[in-house]
Motif scaffolding. Sequence first.
Motif, PDB file in Angstrom:
ATOM      1  N   GLY A 304      -8.493  15.941 -39.962  1.00  0.00           N
ATOM      2  CA  GLY A 304      -8.699  16.691 -41.190  1.00  0.00           C
ATOM      3  C   GLY A 304      -9.423  17.986 -40.899  1.00  0.00           C
ATOM      4  O   GLY A 304     -10.189  18.084 -39.924  1.00  0.00           O
ATOM      5  N   THR A 305      -9.215  19.005 -41.732  1.00  0.00           N
ATOM      6  CA  THR A 305      -9.884  20.288 -41.543  1.00  0.00           C
ATOM      7  C   THR A 305     -10.066  20.989 -42.876  1.00  0.00           C
ATOM      8  O   THR A 305      -9.286  20.787 -43.810  1.00  0.00           O
ATOM      9  N   ASP A 306     -11.111  21.818 -42.952  1.00  0.00           N
ATOM     10  CA  ASP A 306     -11.289  22.717 -44.091  1.00  0.00           C
ATOM     11  C   ASP A 306     -10.938  24.145 -43.696  1.00  0.00           C
ATOM     12  O   ASP A 306     -11.181  25.081 -44.444  1.00  0.00           O
ATOM     13  N   GLY A 307     -10.386  24.319 -42.493  1.00  0.00           N
ATOM     14  CA  GLY A 307     -10.032  25.642 -41.989  1.00  0.00           C
ATOM     15  C   GLY A 307     -11.057  26.213 -41.041  1.00  0.00           C
ATOM     16  O   GLY A 307     -10.895  27.339 -40.554  1.00  0.00           O
ATOM     17  N   SER A 308     -12.135  25.465 -40.743  1.00  0.00           N
ATOM     18  CA  SER A 308     -13.154  25.920 -39.794  1.00  0.00           C
ATOM     19  C   SER A 308     -13.144  25.003 -38.581  1.00  0.00           C
ATOM     20  O   SER A 308     -12.742  23.840 -38.657  1.00  0.00           O
ATOM     21  N   THR A 309     -13.622  25.531 -37.455  1.00  0.00           N
ATOM     22  CA  THR A 309     -13.698  24.731 -36.238  1.00  0.00           C
ATOM     23  C   THR A 309     -14.696  23.597 -36.391  1.00  0.00           C
ATOM     24  O   THR A 309     -14.446  22.461 -35.969  1.00  0.00           O
TER      25      THR A 309
END
Length: 702
Positions: A304-309
């Motif tokens: 999963g990601t929120d768009g940040s590393t």
Amino acid sequence: MNKLFTMAAFAVFSSVVSFGQITQINANNSLEVVAPLNGVKSIFSSATQQTLWVSEGTLASTIQLSPTILFVESGGLVNGKLLFTGQTAATGEELYITDGTPGGTVLVKDIFPGPNSSKPADFVWMNGFWYFSAETDLEGRELWRTNGTEGGTTFIKDINTGTGSSNGDNQYDPIVNGNYFLFAAKGVSGGLELWKSDGTTGGTMLLKDINPGADSSSPSEFYLFNNLVLFTAKTAANGREFWRSDGTPDGTFMLKDIHVGPGSSAEIELFPGFSFPILSGYFIFQGRVYFQATDGTNNGNVYGTDGSTLNTTLLKTVISGPSFPFILLMDAVKLSDRFIFPVADDAVGASLWQSNGTTGGTTVFKSFDLPPGGQVPFIMIDFNAYMSGYTQNLFQGNKFFFAAATVTEGYELWISDGTLPGTHLVKDINPGDKDGLGSISYIHTSDALYFAAGNEVIGNELWRTDGTDVGTTLVKDIRLNNPDSDPEMMIINNGKVFFGANDGVTPSETDLFVLDGIFSPLPSKLATFTVTEAGPDALLQWQTLQEVNTSHFILQRSTDAIRFQDIGTINAAGNSNAPLSYRYTDVKVVMPPGGTLYYRLVTSDKEGKKDYSKVVTFSRNTGLWNASLLGNANNGVVNVVLTGVKDGVQIQIYDVSGRQLFNQKFGSSQSTIAIPVQGLSKGVYTISVLNGKELKTIRFVK
């Protein structure tokens, strides 16, 4: 029966009040749906003749638009007309348009003059134009745009200067993000890389040379998420990994090297020189997007990601080991507190999994007693809602249908309300261990699911269910004496359900049928809604991805985000499958003492149903700006509220030792930015907000 999935091209979620008889409106032309032209007419193409047809759902209105213009590929709707790639002996494959009449089906422009073909492809809609690729003898295949007129069809840029092409047809994979689109292209030097265009020659440029030199990064599998574009790209050092872009070079970077080193997380090398994409779709849930990836040891990982590393993390290893599992996140269904998705594997078997976005909350929902290699469950989602990516309509508000197989019943229709007691077989249509479902084809209504199913007595025919055994009935045995009619559900338009089936008269061709009824579609699907300063005014702009039976939009304003008043009304297009843009100006707005106004958009359909947008904030750019926190971080999210920001900000998070934990740029259109911090330990942190050369810092405690 054939077990290949042949999903409906369009599945419009509607409310059916009544339904009547089945009527055949065309015979033996194997018509396939292209698109609804409006709320009355639908466009079809003949699989046997390659010609275009139009129908309002009656025998008399179903006519061929041209015997000589052959249909090749659909572009989309523009000004109430369908743009498409057509072919004639005189023009080759070129750009054509139709208004749904024979006289209005005409050539737009012969881009490659004479019988040579420019073969328009790669269509994407942005700001009133369809952008596409086309080929000429002077420039090769490059970017063009059109508004549906000859004069408005123009060349954009020769990216690979000279006769060389910047990419192949249907390989640019363009995706729009606001006022620009990203795509894969090759310049004079280098390989296939990430390019960006705002629709102008000067604004079409290489965004980032991800894999420098002659080798290609070949960006692909683009997906729009929270004003970012997610995609996969390949480098020599990291293999094919998951990337993100905000449209700037600095904001374009690899999310994480999941398969550390030159190995790829987004594909598996089946044997030397041949790799297979592992990605089985993206799925958004509670501000994060989930996808399948391999770490080199386990191929069945969900990340999963929120768009940040920082917040690109492993959710769970669903299937461990080197086998090639099917984790169909593209076929997931969203409930209020979790999402459910199908899983199948040669070593483990078939099951439905559930996840609330946490590792502990990601578990098997239901397993099916199949030997390894059994059929993967298939959730019958509402495709229009899925494609818009925003809402997902459930049957009767809380249920979903799916196909699954067991040893005793075979592959049959199931229903679930998200609980195990409420998950059960609808009906054993083909009794015993034989399959009742073959080719998966269906259309939802609020009262029923229409679908293709059969048994050894009647063959594969049209059925209807309300989710109960007694309410699951054969609609009609179209092809008598057992052979399959193989219904292919197509579209709902003009109060009718269109579907194809074979009545047996010409066994090699399908016929077009309609199921008469009175259908009440849901309102439009809203893509974006923003408000910006325009001198003394506030400019409100929004875009819809699809409109079905939409009546009008109501603009509302508030000083406290609680009590809203109507300030204006804009008429809607009514019916459209192309993105449409709207704007409204709130003239000479007076700011309240707090310095912030709140706006929302109300979408109303012709039946009076209303849908409310998210609330957006507006403040004047007085030269002063501020950043503050809304609420606390105890729910795993920090909400940063921006006022007076004109050109966007860069937000960073540091711990007490000064170690940077988060670094991301955000556009000025975002007034409230939600930053997931569930990965942070308890403690004190500092948020740094950089606006140009000015810096503000905020502390928060988790």
